[in-house]
Scaffold this motif. Structure first.
Motif, PDB file in Angstrom:
ATOM      1  N   ILE A 134       0.829  -1.206   0.000  1.00  0.00           N
ATOM      2  CA  ILE A 134       0.000   0.000   0.000  1.00  0.00           C
ATOM      3  C   ILE A 134       0.862   1.253   0.000  1.00  0.00           C
ATOM      4  CG2 ILE A 134      -1.658   1.336   1.358  1.00  0.00           C
ATOM      5  CD1 ILE A 134      -2.909  -1.201   2.254  1.00  0.00           C
ATOM      6  N   HIS A 135       0.534   2.161  -0.909  1.00  0.00           N
ATOM      7  CA  HIS A 135       1.235   3.446  -0.937  1.00  0.00           C
ATOM      8  C   HIS A 135       0.277   4.552  -0.540  1.00  0.00           C
ATOM      9  CE1 HIS A 135       4.713   1.702  -2.856  1.00  0.00           C
ATOM     10  NE2 HIS A 135       3.904   1.075  -3.696  1.00  0.00           N
ATOM     11  N   GLY A 136       0.682   5.376   0.365  1.00  0.00           N
ATOM     12  CA  GLY A 136      -0.190   6.470   0.794  1.00  0.00           C
ATOM     13  C   GLY A 136       0.634   7.689   1.142  1.00  0.00           C
ATOM     14  N   GLN A 137       0.301   8.326   2.227  1.00  0.00           N
ATOM     15  CA  GLN A 137       1.073   9.443   2.737  1.00  0.00           C
ATOM     16  C   GLN A 137       1.988   8.917   3.833  1.00  0.00           C
ATOM     17  OE1 GLN A 137      -0.480  11.598   0.579  1.00  0.00           O
ATOM     18  NE2 GLN A 137      -1.457  12.957   2.065  1.00  0.00           N
ATOM     19  N   TYR A 138       2.704   9.821   4.472  1.00  0.00           N
ATOM     20  CA  TYR A 138       3.546   9.373   5.578  1.00  0.00           C
ATOM     21  C   TYR A 138       2.818   9.521   6.911  1.00  0.00           C
ATOM     22  CZ  TYR A 138       4.335  14.240   6.753  1.00  0.00           C
ATOM     23  OH  TYR A 138       4.148  15.546   7.134  1.00  0.00           O
ATOM     24  N   THR A 139       1.547   9.856   6.874  1.00  0.00           N
ATOM     25  CA  THR A 139       0.839  10.257   8.089  1.00  0.00           C
ATOM     26  C   THR A 139       0.228   9.123   8.897  1.00  0.00           C
ATOM     27  OG1 THR A 139      -1.191  10.493   6.860  1.00  0.00           O
ATOM     28  CG2 THR A 139       0.199  12.441   7.054  1.00  0.00           C
ATOM     29  N   HIS A 140      -0.045   9.437  10.137  1.00  0.00           N
ATOM     30  CA  HIS A 140      -0.757   8.558  11.056  1.00  0.00           C
ATOM     31  C   HIS A 140      -2.079   8.115  10.449  1.00  0.00           C
ATOM     32  CE1 HIS A 140      -3.421   7.889  14.617  1.00  0.00           C
ATOM     33  NE2 HIS A 140      -2.354   7.269  15.067  1.00  0.00           N
ATOM     34  N   ASP A 141      -2.771   9.062   9.913  1.00  0.00           N
ATOM     35  CA  ASP A 141      -4.073   8.793   9.330  1.00  0.00           C
ATOM     36  C   ASP A 141      -3.968   7.798   8.182  1.00  0.00           C
ATOM     37  OD1 ASP A 141      -6.699   9.692   9.861  1.00  0.00           O
ATOM     38  OD2 ASP A 141      -6.751  10.457   7.797  1.00  0.00           O
ATOM     39  N   SER A 142      -2.979   7.990   7.359  1.00  0.00           N
ATOM     40  CA  SER A 142      -2.748   7.107   6.223  1.00  0.00           C
ATOM     41  C   SER A 142      -2.461   5.687   6.726  1.00  0.00           C
ATOM     42  CB  SER A 142      -1.576   7.643   5.413  1.00  0.00           C
ATOM     43  OG  SER A 142      -1.410   6.930   4.225  1.00  0.00           O
ATOM     44  N   GLY A 143      -1.745   5.603   7.833  1.00  0.00           N
ATOM     45  CA  GLY A 143      -1.465   4.298   8.427  1.00  0.00           C
ATOM     46  C   GLY A 143      -2.734   3.627   8.918  1.00  0.00           C
ATOM     47  N   MET A 144      -3.610   4.415   9.523  1.00  0.00           N
ATOM     48  CA  MET A 144      -4.869   3.854  10.007  1.00  0.00           C
ATOM     49  C   MET A 144      -5.706   3.303   8.859  1.00  0.00           C
ATOM     50  SD  MET A 144      -6.187   6.199  13.178  1.00  0.00           S
ATOM     51  CE  MET A 144      -7.658   5.209  13.176  1.00  0.00           C
ATOM     52  N   LYS A 145      -5.750   4.079   7.800  1.00  0.00           N
ATOM     53  CA  LYS A 145      -6.525   3.644   6.628  1.00  0.00           C
ATOM     54  C   LYS A 145      -5.929   2.382   6.025  1.00  0.00           C
ATOM     55  CE  LYS A 145      -8.608   8.020   5.260  1.00  0.00           C
ATOM     56  NZ  LYS A 145      -7.887   9.288   5.112  1.00  0.00           N
ATOM     57  N   ALA A 146      -4.627   2.353   5.963  1.00  0.00           N
ATOM     58  CA  ALA A 146      -3.952   1.181   5.397  1.00  0.00           C
ATOM     59  C   ALA A 146      -4.292  -0.060   6.220  1.00  0.00           C
ATOM     60  CB  ALA A 146      -2.447   1.402   5.364  1.00  0.00           C
ATOM     61  N   ALA A 147      -4.262   0.097   7.539  1.00  0.00           N
ATOM     62  CA  ALA A 147      -4.569  -1.031   8.415  1.00  0.00           C
ATOM     63  C   ALA A 147      -5.975  -1.537   8.140  1.00  0.00           C
ATOM     64  CB  ALA A 147      -4.428  -0.605   9.870  1.00  0.00           C
ATOM     65  N   GLU A 148      -6.881  -0.610   8.062  1.00  0.00           N
ATOM     66  CA  GLU A 148      -8.278  -0.984   7.828  1.00  0.00           C
ATOM     67  C   GLU A 148      -8.398  -1.773   6.531  1.00  0.00           C
ATOM     68  OE1 GLU A 148     -10.846   2.442   7.878  1.00  0.00           O
ATOM     69  OE2 GLU A 148     -12.479   1.240   6.990  1.00  0.00           O
ATOM     70  N   GLN A 149      -7.758  -1.251   5.503  1.00  0.00           N
ATOM     71  CA  GLN A 149      -7.806  -1.892   4.195  1.00  0.00           C
ATOM     72  C   GLN A 149      -7.202  -3.299   4.232  1.00  0.00           C
ATOM     73  OE1 GLN A 149      -6.216   0.772   1.238  1.00  0.00           O
ATOM     74  NE2 GLN A 149      -5.782  -0.910  -0.209  1.00  0.00           N
ATOM     75  N   LEU A 150      -6.095  -3.418   4.935  1.00  0.00           N
ATOM     76  CA  LEU A 150      -5.401  -4.710   4.999  1.00  0.00           C
ATOM     77  C   LEU A 150      -6.192  -5.739   5.808  1.00  0.00           C
ATOM     78  CD1 LEU A 150      -1.749  -3.502   5.666  1.00  0.00           C
ATOM     79  CD2 LEU A 150      -2.561  -4.700   3.607  1.00  0.00           C
ATOM     80  N   LEU A 151      -6.798  -5.263   6.882  1.00  0.00           N
ATOM     81  CA  LEU A 151      -7.424  -6.198   7.810  1.00  0.00           C
ATOM     82  C   LEU A 151      -8.765  -6.706   7.313  1.00  0.00           C
ATOM     83  CD1 LEU A 151      -6.326  -4.455  11.117  1.00  0.00           C
ATOM     84  CD2 LEU A 151      -5.337  -6.464  10.005  1.00  0.00           C
ATOM     85  N   LYS A 152      -9.287  -5.996   6.322  1.00  0.00           N
ATOM     86  CA  LYS A 152     -10.546  -6.452   5.736  1.00  0.00           C
ATOM     87  C   LYS A 152     -10.331  -7.595   4.733  1.00  0.00           C
ATOM     88  CE  LYS A 152     -12.288  -2.604   4.254  1.00  0.00           C
ATOM     89  NZ  LYS A 152     -12.998  -1.343   3.978  1.00  0.00           N
ATOM     90  N   LEU A 153      -9.079  -7.800   4.368  1.00  0.00           N
ATOM     91  CA  LEU A 153      -8.791  -8.863   3.397  1.00  0.00           C
ATOM     92  C   LEU A 153      -9.121 -10.232   3.997  1.00  0.00           C
ATOM     93  CD1 LEU A 153      -5.295  -7.677   2.101  1.00  0.00           C
ATOM     94  CD2 LEU A 153      -7.482  -7.498   0.898  1.00  0.00           C
ATOM     95  N   ASP A 154      -9.492 -11.157   3.136  1.00  0.00           N
ATOM     96  CA  ASP A 154      -9.818 -12.502   3.612  1.00  0.00           C
ATOM     97  C   ASP A 154      -8.597 -13.147   4.255  1.00  0.00           C
ATOM     98  OD1 ASP A 154     -12.413 -12.313   2.818  1.00  0.00           O
ATOM     99  OD2 ASP A 154     -12.032 -13.121   0.803  1.00  0.00           O
ATOM    100  N   ASP A 155      -7.507 -13.104   3.537  1.00  0.00           N
ATOM    101  CA  ASP A 155      -6.275 -13.659   4.101  1.00  0.00           C
ATOM    102  C   ASP A 155      -5.400 -12.508   4.574  1.00  0.00           C
ATOM    103  OD1 ASP A 155      -6.049 -12.652   1.588  1.00  0.00           O
ATOM    104  OD2 ASP A 155      -4.560 -14.107   0.907  1.00  0.00           O
ATOM    105  N   ARG A 156      -5.844 -11.925   5.645  1.00  0.00           N
ATOM    106  CA  ARG A 156      -5.167 -10.711   6.092  1.00  0.00           C
ATOM    107  C   ARG A 156      -3.754 -11.007   6.591  1.00  0.00           C
ATOM    108  NH1 ARG A 156      -9.024 -10.253  11.217  1.00  0.00           N
ATOM    109  NH2 ARG A 156      -7.738 -11.404  12.710  1.00  0.00           N
ATOM    110  N   PRO A 157      -2.889 -10.011   6.465  1.00  0.00           N
ATOM    111  CA  PRO A 157      -1.496 -10.194   6.877  1.00  0.00           C
ATOM    112  C   PRO A 157      -1.378 -10.360   8.393  1.00  0.00           C
ATOM    113  CG  PRO A 157      -1.921  -7.906   6.302  1.00  0.00           C
ATOM    114  CD  PRO A 157      -3.136  -8.674   5.907  1.00  0.00           C
ATOM    115  N   THR A 158      -0.297 -10.982   8.786  1.00  0.00           N
ATOM    116  CA  THR A 158      -0.037 -11.143  10.225  1.00  0.00           C
ATOM    117  C   THR A 158       1.037 -10.174  10.687  1.00  0.00           C
ATOM    118  OG1 THR A 158       1.621 -12.834   9.760  1.00  0.00           O
ATOM    119  CG2 THR A 158      -0.633 -13.592  10.149  1.00  0.00           C
ATOM    120  N   ALA A 159       1.607  -9.465   9.727  1.00  0.00           N
ATOM    121  CA  ALA A 159       2.634  -8.490  10.093  1.00  0.00           C
ATOM    122  C   ALA A 159       2.661  -7.376   9.051  1.00  0.00           C
ATOM    123  CB  ALA A 159       4.005  -9.157  10.170  1.00  0.00           C
ATOM    124  N   VAL A 160       3.069  -6.197   9.496  1.00  0.00           N
ATOM    125  CA  VAL A 160       3.159  -5.055   8.588  1.00  0.00           C
ATOM    126  C   VAL A 160       4.502  -4.358   8.786  1.00  0.00           C
ATOM    127  CG1 VAL A 160       2.107  -2.897   7.831  1.00  0.00           C
ATOM    128  CG2 VAL A 160       0.669  -4.685   8.806  1.00  0.00           C
TER     129      VAL A 160
END
Lengths: 331, 331
Positions: free
Chosen positions: A216-242
């Motif tokens: 995932i490419h976004g901004q360098y911000t906290h907010d961007s990190g939160m969004k990335a997490a949300e996006q990743l965790l919604k995946l069926d085979d979600r990651p176990t590490a970031v």
DNA sequence: ATGAAAGCGCTAACAC
DNA sequence: GTGTTAGCGCTTTCAT
């Protein structure tokens, strides 16, 4: 109105040249006249005019620093390193924010030249041919900090980002993770690409699949990190590490995961980058690549002083060491 | 070597004065000659020398900013506000860190004068008579930002810290708290004293006792906040709420309480100050006084441009509004 | 060890 | 509308 070197000369019954010598610490002055001059300088409250001096000597003892964004904690720490060393060597810093906008950068460089800076410290995501050409036109030395010049033309101070990316990823792999995401900033920034390369190299080496959903490419911000997490965790085979490209992103991912109802590091391990003060300001505290931010600024400024002073420098492409700081966001 | 205004004049068959007029946008130039001059400027790659201009015109379009510590996120945001407005008005900033060391401040001010800055932005914890005297000696305008001059001699941009302190404390009182601690920074800083005054006023107004054990002075850091929390929570009659003088302190108190095994806000309510980006980067997010940091920098710089331009300013002691931002660290 | 004098590159009267 | 000229305050040969 203002006291000039001429006033001092007249009052002390010497020539301007002698006053100039005294002010500049030239040893060729008889102690007694030196004292006389010093006394009248004191008495008249004379203060040298750096602008006039700059015009006459073609040296301004100021250097320009072009920084993406001073309100970014990473660059703020870097700027402090620059500033401290600059002070030590009697230079002043003209500070400018570029927001990594190329047009603005080019224009800022031009302004620095107009102001006759003795040297330039430059930070950005990309060095284009236009940048290079603009730098080449002048005899003003330039040092890059946390910035890559792919052609290796310019002096620079960095860490080995590819290796750091590799090590972070390998660390997560060694922890037993097989599904590892990479959350980063501007996709086009060379440094990001290097981190990415390291990430890929570690995965390949471990024969792990590369999953585009995990990148995932976004901004360098906290907010961007939160969004990335949300996006990743919604995946069926979600990651176990970031693996994140900055502490602020790492922090965001941690909070995103927590808001999602997961526990860090039990359900998700998070790895940061930079080791700014932020990494100890989250719970759990953030495991991260330690990039010696302050030192990079300091070393870059030191290198620049040498260049401005026309000293020989053994190596003008310096790579500072990094390391992994283990905290509680990884198991 | 370098192209001067004289070279342009010769090549374009005009006088230096005309070239100067063109460069400075003086309307008294015939369009055709303007074009001719512009063309040869382009052709020769002429770039004005700001140092020479500064010497001749006695204006450098440079302002000095003396800041406690640029790596402090609060000042970094403030600096960004300063910088953006400076850019807008074509000024450059010479940035210096003082660490609020008086000797260093005095010396920095002197250096700024030597460099012939057109104005000074000054930030510190205290304005001494020596500061005042040094400022008074020159005709260079000065603006204070988040800095109080008790004698009200100097233009400044602030918020009403006493009122903010009062409101924060009152807020916690209205929540039902009777044991409220105050964790702050340098005890001698005027601004801290104002926050403290507001805190006391609110307590007195509510007929609550003032307990010296609840009043802690430390650094502005996260770490200092953690230590303060530990110290407070060990008390027999420990406080149920804490008003902190910065977000970083607030963050530290939250983490200190959590490490102590308490829940925020259930067991301890925490109130921060500044509302920097940090306040949304903790869990629970931090309720805080919103101080418009960026705006303070921007307004201070704007005020300074007016002063440098000798414009009339209606009010040179500006107080910007603040407000309470309710988040999750309070019930 | 000290002084005289020529710039550094530009702006700002002032004259035409 | 354009040119001439005198600085701005200092450094830096070059003499002595």
């Amino acid at each position: 109105m203002t006291v000039t070197i001429y006033d001092v000369a007249r009052e002390a019954n010497v020539s301007m040249a002698t006053v100039s010598r005294v002010v500049n610490g030239n040893p060729n002055v008889k102690p007694s006249t030196r004292k006389k001059v010093l006394d009248t300088i004191e008495r008249l409250g004379y203060r040298p005019n750096a602008v006039a001096r700059g015009l006459a000597s073609k040296k301004t003892t100021t250097v320009g620093a072009i920084i993406p964004d001073i309100s970014n904690i990473f660059f703020a720490e870097l700027a402090r390193g620059i500033e401290d060393i600059a002070t030590m060597y009697k230079y002043n810093i003209i500070l400018n924010n570029s927001d990594q906008n190329k047009e603005r950068e080019l224009q800022l460089i031009n302004t620095m030249y107009e102001k006759q800076v003795d040297g330039i410290l430059f930070m950005s995501d990309t060095i284009s041919d236009e940048h290079l050409e603009q730098f080449k036109g002048e005899s003003v030395p330039v040092v890059l900090a946390t910035t890559y010049d792919e052609n290796d033309k310019l002096p620079s101070v960095n860490i080995d980002y590819e290796k750091a990316g590799y090590e972070a990823t390998k660390y997560l792999i060694d922890q037993g993770n097989e599904r590892i995401a990479f959350v980063s900033e501007n996709e086009e920034a060379i440094i990001n690409q290097l981190k990415y390369k390291g990430y890929i190299r570690a995965l390949k080496e471990a024969f792990l699949p590369i999953n585009d959903d995990y990148i995932i490419h976004g901004q360098y911000t906290h907010d961007s990190g939160m969004k990335a997490a949300e996006q990743l965790l919604k995946l069926d085979d979600r990651p176990t590490a970031v693996f994140t490209a900055s502490d602020e992103l790492g922090m965001g991912v941690i909070h995103g995961a927590q808001d999602f109802g997961l526990k860090v590091p039990e359900d998700l391990e998070v790895f940061g980058f930079n080791n700014t003060r932020l990494s100890t300001m989250v719970r759990p505290t953030l495991t991260a690549i330690d990039q010696p931010t302050y030192d990079i600024g300091a070393v870059a400024m030191r290198l620049l002083t040498k260049l401005m002073n026309k000293e020989e420098v053994e190596e003008s492409t310096v790579i500072l060491p990094h390391r992994i700081v283990k905290r509680n966001s990884t198991k």
